[in-house]
Design a protein around this motif. Structure first.
Motif, short mmCIF file in Angstrom:
data_model
loop_
_atom_site.label_atom_id
_atom_site.label_comp_id
_atom_site.label_asym_id
_atom_site.label_seq_id
_atom_site.Cartn_x
_atom_site.Cartn_y
_atom_site.Cartn_z
N HIS A 54 0.84 -1.19 0.00
CA HIS A 54 0.00 0.00 0.00
C HIS A 54 0.88 1.24 0.00
CE1 HIS A 54 -2.56 -3.14 1.73
NE2 HIS A 54 -3.55 -2.49 1.17
N PHE A 55 0.42 2.26 -0.71
CA PHE A 55 1.11 3.54 -0.67
C PHE A 55 0.11 4.65 -0.92
CE2 PHE A 55 1.49 2.12 -5.05
CZ PHE A 55 1.22 3.24 -5.80
N THR A 56 0.49 5.86 -0.48
CA THR A 56 -0.32 7.05 -0.74
C THR A 56 0.43 7.92 -1.72
OG1 THR A 56 0.63 8.25 1.13
CG2 THR A 56 -1.41 7.05 1.54
N GLN A 57 -0.31 8.60 -2.58
CA GLN A 57 0.27 9.52 -3.56
C GLN A 57 -0.43 10.86 -3.45
OE1 GLN A 57 0.00 8.34 -7.66
NE2 GLN A 57 1.63 9.72 -8.25
N CYS A 58 0.35 11.91 -3.24
CA CYS A 58 -0.19 13.25 -3.11
C CYS A 58 -0.68 13.75 -4.46
CB CYS A 58 0.89 14.18 -2.56
SG CYS A 58 0.35 15.89 -2.36
N THR A 59 -1.86 14.36 -4.49
CA THR A 59 -2.38 14.89 -5.75
C THR A 59 -1.77 16.24 -6.10
OG1 THR A 59 -4.25 15.86 -4.57
CG2 THR A 59 -4.57 13.68 -5.54
N ASN A 60 -1.07 16.86 -5.16
CA ASN A 60 -0.44 18.15 -5.42
C ASN A 60 0.96 17.99 -6.00
OD1 ASN A 60 -0.24 21.05 -5.28
ND2 ASN A 60 1.12 20.75 -3.53
N CYS A 61 1.81 17.18 -5.34
CA CYS A 61 3.20 17.06 -5.77
C CYS A 61 3.54 15.69 -6.35
CB CYS A 61 4.14 17.35 -4.60
SG CYS A 61 4.04 16.16 -3.25
N ALA A 62 2.64 14.73 -6.32
CA ALA A 62 2.79 13.38 -6.85
C ALA A 62 3.85 12.57 -6.11
CB ALA A 62 3.09 13.40 -8.34
N ASN A 63 4.21 12.96 -4.89
CA ASN A 63 5.15 12.19 -4.09
C ASN A 63 4.42 10.98 -3.51
OD1 ASN A 63 7.59 11.62 -2.80
ND2 ASN A 63 6.89 12.61 -0.92
N THR A 64 5.11 9.83 -3.45
CA THR A 64 4.52 8.62 -2.90
C THR A 64 5.17 8.28 -1.57
OG1 THR A 64 6.05 7.21 -4.09
CG2 THR A 64 3.95 7.68 -5.16
N ARG A 65 4.37 7.65 -0.70
CA ARG A 65 4.86 7.22 0.60
C ARG A 65 4.23 5.87 0.89
NH1 ARG A 65 2.92 7.75 6.09
NH2 ARG A 65 1.02 8.63 5.21
N PHE A 66 5.08 4.86 1.13
CA PHE A 66 4.58 3.53 1.44
C PHE A 66 4.04 3.50 2.87
CE2 PHE A 66 7.32 2.53 -2.11
CZ PHE A 66 6.52 1.66 -2.82
N VAL A 67 2.92 2.81 3.05
CA VAL A 67 2.30 2.67 4.36
C VAL A 67 2.10 1.18 4.64
CG1 VAL A 67 1.15 4.91 4.28
CG2 VAL A 67 -0.03 2.92 3.41
#
Length: 77
Positions: A54-67
């Motif tokens: 699972h990961f999240t992706q910011c809609t502003n900067c498109a940076n991803t972070r695994f959770v």
């Protein structure tokens, strides 16, 4: 005889909670995505070879972070 095999990753959007991005600092929608990787034979996906990530992706900067799975479950509600 030829064997055509490989791996196929597929993404599934689970939710889009509005959170503060840790990278850009903007409050924006963070798209929660589940990625699964499956073994395929002759272009047919057969069975998963890696646990779902699972990961999240910011809609502003498109940076991803695994959770981890526990946090992904909390965000999906």
């Amino acid at each position: 005889m030829f064997l055509i095999f490989g791996f196929k990753s597929s993404d599934r959007r689970l939710a889009a909670p509005v959170l503060l991005c840790a990278y850009c600092g903007v409050t924006a929608a963070q798209v929660l995505v589940r990625r699964t990787t499956k073994f395929s034979l002759f272009f047919i996906p057969l069975f998963p070879v890696r646990a779902a990530r699972h990961f999240t992706q910011c809609t502003n900067c498109a940076n991803t972070r695994f959770v981890d799975a526990r946090e992904a479950e909390r965000l999906a509600v």
